[in-house]
Design a protein around this motif. Structure first.
Motif, PDB file in Angstrom:
ATOM      1  N   THR A  34       0.758  -1.106  -0.079  1.00  0.00           N
ATOM      2  CA  THR A  34       0.097   0.099   0.040  1.00  0.00           C
ATOM      3  C   THR A  34       0.944   1.222  -0.089  1.00  0.00           C
ATOM      4  O   THR A  34       0.358   2.571  -0.148  1.00  0.00           O
ATOM      5  N   THR A  62      -3.894   4.365  -6.102  1.00  0.00           N
ATOM      6  CA  THR A  62      -4.272   5.617  -5.516  1.00  0.00           C
ATOM      7  C   THR A  62      -5.521   6.381  -6.228  1.00  0.00           C
ATOM      8  O   THR A  62      -6.132   7.028  -5.579  1.00  0.00           O
ATOM      9  N   LYS A 100     -13.361   1.887  -1.277  1.00  0.00           N
ATOM     10  CA  LYS A 100     -12.553   2.781  -0.210  1.00  0.00           C
ATOM     11  C   LYS A 100     -12.778   1.919   1.241  1.00  0.00           C
ATOM     12  O   LYS A 100     -11.908   2.430   2.247  1.00  0.00           O
ATOM     13  N   ASN A 103      -9.264   0.493   0.898  1.00  0.00           N
ATOM     14  CA  ASN A 103      -8.366   1.482   0.809  1.00  0.00           C
ATOM     15  C   ASN A 103      -8.794   2.869   1.016  1.00  0.00           C
ATOM     16  O   ASN A 103      -9.181   3.523   0.057  1.00  0.00           O
ATOM     17  N   ASN A 105      -7.657   5.710   1.146  1.00  0.00           N
ATOM     18  CA  ASN A 105      -7.409   6.850   0.382  1.00  0.00           C
ATOM     19  C   ASN A 105      -7.426   7.020  -1.093  1.00  0.00           C
ATOM     20  O   ASN A 105      -6.958   7.894  -1.654  1.00  0.00           O
ATOM     21  N   LYS A 107      -8.919   7.229  -4.562  1.00  0.00           N
ATOM     22  CA  LYS A 107      -9.948   8.058  -5.295  1.00  0.00           C
ATOM     23  C   LYS A 107     -10.589   7.531  -6.618  1.00  0.00           C
ATOM     24  O   LYS A 107      -9.912   7.081  -7.220  1.00  0.00           O
ATOM     25  N   ASP A 148     -14.808  11.303  -6.718  1.00  0.00           N
ATOM     26  CA  ASP A 148     -13.573  12.218  -6.164  1.00  0.00           C
ATOM     27  C   ASP A 148     -13.156  13.225  -7.439  1.00  0.00           C
ATOM     28  O   ASP A 148     -12.451  14.294  -7.157  1.00  0.00           O
TER      29      ASP A 148
END
Length: 397
Positions: A34, A62, A100, A103, A105, A107, A148
């Motif tokens: 990660t 990411t 999410k 994970n 973070n 987007k 996002d």
């Protein structure tokens, strides 16, 4: 990006890692993490592929860009029209947002356009009023689907692409369109809270024609980052075989179409900061059949077919097997497969070429990696190579 480039040609083989020969090589174990050491890892996922997005391994990723949204009546919309025989569904976006939980973070963005759905860009960008309508529709789409941000994949300003409307005004209007979308996203963010920020990104072409028909130095001011499509250098328009995502220029300058180094250099010279650039890595190959190779000169020969797209999972078991041999072009720093009996050539990406590209992007201070597309490498062999490379330190050799 393309909305229908990946031809399901079933060929069998096994992924092996070799430095520079045509002999079978040893398998290299890759691991995921990660932690990307601050680098971006942007995954495109195609809504028209037969893939369950709940199965995506988002470790180390990411950003995920969903392909595609369309433009209808000058507005960005989620279009449930069929692509490659499959209806798109907004349920896919719900599944992506749900990732999410694994994970936090991560987007999620939706990519508007692509090869087949870029036909509405020129009209949407044409006037101040049309740009305002389009920008508001982008913000609405982000809000409606709890995304996002927005990724725009206009293929291409002031170029016909797939028979799309285009005009000279596109060059300046693209910049004005992005400015307006940026303003609409920022306005929505301010209304929701000062800590909020919505992303605006684009996918760019890797040749001089794209750079000449955009004002990248101005465009980048409104963008969080740019995903360069550093692939398809030799592609479905060419009946001559060649590398489709080589890092360096070929030893044969008359035949060389492009390279990753050339593409990055053009973007930098146009005024894009290095940190805003992500290298595009293809999780698919290009296959030519009936290649007229003579005197052991395998590259740059006429073929009976053009270079059609083929998913990595559909040919990876042919590496050094089933009549195919892996070769390494030391000058271009790219691998390829050759079957002399079937006269079949495949240009593709592997662990060695990925490692070299990631080492290059670190040395140049680039932002990270983008890849097209997740389902083409569902066994994660190439994805793991990317994740491992982003985690490792750049080589000093």
């Amino acid at each position: 990006m393309r909305s229908g480039i990946l031809l399901a040609v079933i060929i069998s083989s096994f992924l092996l890692f070799q430095a520079c020969s045509s002999k079978p090589s040893e398998k290299k174990q890759s691991t995921s993490s990660t932690e990307n050491s601050g680098y971006k890892l942007v995954a495109y996922v195609a809504g028209y592929r037969d893939y369950d997005f709940t199965q995506i391994d988002a470790d180390g990723i990411t950003h995920i860009n969903y392909a595609f949204g369309n433009i209808r009546n000058g507005q960005a919309v989620f279009d449930t029209t069929k692509i490659d025989g499959k209806n798109l569904t907004p349920v896919d976006l719900e599944k992506l947002v749900a990732l999410k939980t694994k994970n936090p973070n991560l987007k999620i963005l939706i990519s508007i356009g692509g090869w087949s759905w870029s036909g509405g860009f020129s009209d949407a960008a044409l006037t101040e009023q049309s740009r305002a309508v389009f920008a508001k529709s982008c913000a609405k789409m982000v809000n409606d689907y709890r995304l996002d941000g927005i990724d725009l994949d206009w293929e291409y300003p002031n170029q016909p692409g797939a028979g799309n409307t285009y005009r000279p005004e596109d060059v300046q209007n693209f910049t004005l369109m992005l400015q307006k979308v940026r303003e609409s996203l920022d306005e929505m963010a301010r209304a929701e809270g000062k800590e909020k920020h919505y992303l605006l990104t684009i996918a760019t072409g890797a040749d001089m024609a794209y750079v000449d028909n955009t004002n990248l130095g101005e465009v980048q001011k409104y963008l969080d980052f740019i995903n360069i499509m550093t692939y398809d250098f030799y592609n479905g328009w060419h009946n001559t075989n060649g590398h489709h995502s080589n890092l360096s220029a070929s030893a044969n300058p008359d035949k060389d179409m492009n390279s990753v180094l050339n593409a990055v250099s053009m973007h930098l010279k146009a005024g894009v900061p290095a940190k805003k650039l992500n290298l595009g890595i293809p999780f698919y190959g290009r296959i030519w059949k009936g290649v007229d190779a003579r005197d052991n000169e395998i590259l740059f020969n006429k073929a009976e077919t053009v270079g059609m797209g083929i998913d990595y999972v559909d040919f990876c078991e042919n590496i050094n097997a089933n009549g195919f041999t892996r070769f390494w072009d030391e000058t271009a720093q790219a691998p390829y497969l050759w079957n002399p009996v079937e006269k079949t050539f495949i240009s593709y990406e592997d662990e060695q070429s990925i490692a070299l590209k990631i080492n290059y992007l670190k040395e140049q201070g680039l932002g990270g990696v983008m890849f097209w597309e997740y389902a083409a490498d569902k066994d994660k062999k190439l994805l793991n190579a990317v994740r491992q490379g982003l985690k490792n330190k750049a080589s000093t050799e």
